[in-house]
Design a protein around this motif. Sequence first.
Motif, PDB file in Angstrom:
ATOM      1  N   ALA A 188      43.957  39.549  24.285  1.00 52.98           N
ATOM      2  CA  ALA A 188      42.671  40.319  23.879  1.00 52.98           C
ATOM      3  C   ALA A 188      42.162  39.704  22.496  1.00 52.98           C
ATOM      4  N   THR A 189      43.206  39.443  21.748  1.00 50.58           N
ATOM      5  CA  THR A 189      42.684  38.894  20.375  1.00 50.58           C
ATOM      6  C   THR A 189      41.957  37.525  20.499  1.00 50.58           C
ATOM      7  N   ASP A 190      42.545  36.964  21.561  1.00 48.91           N
ATOM      8  CA  ASP A 190      41.856  35.598  21.991  1.00 48.91           C
ATOM      9  C   ASP A 190      40.573  35.649  22.642  1.00 48.91           C
ATOM     10  N   ARG A 191      39.951  36.756  22.798  1.00 45.82           N
ATOM     11  CA  ARG A 191      38.857  36.976  23.655  1.00 45.82           C
ATOM     12  C   ARG A 191      38.848  36.531  24.986  1.00 45.82           C
ATOM     13  N   ILE A 192      40.019  36.853  25.531  1.00 48.62           N
ATOM     14  CA  ILE A 192      40.260  36.557  27.085  1.00 48.62           C
ATOM     15  C   ILE A 192      40.096  37.911  27.780  1.00 48.62           C
ATOM     16  N   LEU A 193      39.474  38.014  28.871  1.00 50.56           N
ATOM     17  CA  LEU A 193      39.555  39.087  29.514  1.00 50.56           C
ATOM     18  C   LEU A 193      40.138  38.935  30.893  1.00 50.56           C
ATOM     19  N   VAL A 194      41.093  39.730  31.233  1.00 49.79           N
ATOM     20  CA  VAL A 194      41.895  39.530  32.441  1.00 49.79           C
ATOM     21  C   VAL A 194      41.817  40.922  33.148  1.00 49.79           C
ATOM     22  N   ASN A 195      41.449  40.817  34.520  1.00 54.40           N
ATOM     23  CA  ASN A 195      41.253  42.006  35.394  1.00 54.40           C
ATOM     24  C   ASN A 195      42.000  41.681  36.800  1.00 54.40           C
ATOM     25  N   THR A 196      42.059  42.502  37.556  1.00 50.33           N
ATOM     26  CA  THR A 196      42.603  42.333  38.953  1.00 50.33           C
ATOM     27  C   THR A 196      41.584  42.875  39.910  1.00 50.33           C
ATOM     28  N   ILE A 197      41.335  42.108  41.090  1.00 52.23           N
ATOM     29  CA  ILE A 197      40.384  42.740  41.927  1.00 52.23           C
ATOM     30  C   ILE A 197      41.095  42.802  43.363  1.00 52.23           C
ATOM     31  N   GLY A 198      40.921  43.694  44.222  1.00 47.90           N
ATOM     32  CA  GLY A 198      41.543  43.865  45.510  1.00 47.90           C
ATOM     33  C   GLY A 198      40.551  44.318  46.484  1.00 47.90           C
ATOM     34  N   ALA A 199      40.870  43.394  47.509  1.00 48.23           N
ATOM     35  CA  ALA A 199      39.908  43.327  48.646  1.00 48.23           C
ATOM     36  C   ALA A 199      40.559  44.719  49.806  1.00 48.23           C
ATOM     37  N   GLY A 200      39.525  45.407  50.300  1.00 47.00           N
ATOM     38  CA  GLY A 200      39.788  46.212  51.270  1.00 47.00           C
ATOM     39  C   GLY A 200      39.642  45.551  52.559  1.00 47.00           C
ATOM     40  N   ARG A 201      39.144  46.215  53.600  1.00 44.89           N
ATOM     41  CA  ARG A 201      38.870  45.600  54.988  1.00 44.89           C
ATOM     42  C   ARG A 201      37.550  44.579  54.995  1.00 44.89           C
TER      43      ARG A 201
END
Length: 261
Positions: A175-188
Motif C-alpha cells: 500500500a505504501t508503494d501505491r499498489i492496489l491488489v485485489n481478487t476477483i472470482g467468477a461464478g457461472r
Amino acid sequence: MDLNLTGKTAIVLASSSGLGKAIASELAKEGANVMLTSRSKDKLETAKNEILKTATGKVEYTVTDISDAESIKNLVEVTRSTFGPISILVNNAGGPPSGTFEDFDDIAWQKAFDLTLMSYIRTIREVLPDLKVNGGHILNNASSSIKQPIDGLTLSNVFRMGISGLSKSLSQELATDRILVNTIGAGRIETDRLLQLDSAKANKQGKTPQEITEGMLQNIPFGRYGKPEEFAKVAVFLVSGANTYLTGQSLLVDGGMVKAF
C-alpha cells in the motif's frame, strides 16, 4: 467515467481465450497496451486479431508457459521492451483438473500449485520493480470457491483460497508503494472451461449437459450464466485509474449465486 487507461502497459496471463481474453479485450478497448500470453502461438495470433478489431490501445503477445519461472521472466522482459514499464498485472490461469481428494497424487498437487498459485507469485515478483516506481494495480483472478467451495474441484478450491490470501497480504505490504491488489472470482460465466466442467459432471451423473445447466440456474438469482464481457468490465474497473482506493478485497461476479458474505 474516464478509466485513465490510455497508454498504460498491462499483462494479462492466460489470455488467448476465456476470461483472460475478455479482460484483455476490454483493456485494449479503453486504450491500454496489452500483452497477451498463452502456450499456443496460433491461439494468441487469433486472439490478437480479434481484439484489435475494437482496440484503441496496442496488442501484442508472447508465448508463455506460466508454470515455468524462466518463461515468466521472459514475458515480463519482452513486455517492458515492447511497451515500456508495466503498471497493470492481471493474473489468470486455467483451472486444474476436476476431481476429489483421493483422485490426486503428489505430482498432480504440484502441477496444480505451479499453475494456479506459483505462477501468480512469480509474475508479481517480476513486475514489482515497475509497479513500485509509479504505483499500479494487481488483480488476481480466482473463483467463487474463495467464498464457497465447489464440489468436485478440490485442487482448485485449495489453491484459489491461496490466491485470496496472497492478495490480502500484498495489499497490506504494498500500500505504501501505491499498489492496489485485489481478487476477483467468477461464478457461472459462459466459457469453454465451464462447458467442459458441466459436460464432465453430466457424464458422471448420467445426465445431459442441458440438465446440468438447468439445475445450476436454479441457484443463480439472475436466472442465467454470466457473459465473459460482464466479468471483464468489473475486472477492468479494478485495475483502472478510476480505482484509487479499493484494495485488499475479494469480489465475486456471480449473479448473486454465492450466499456467503
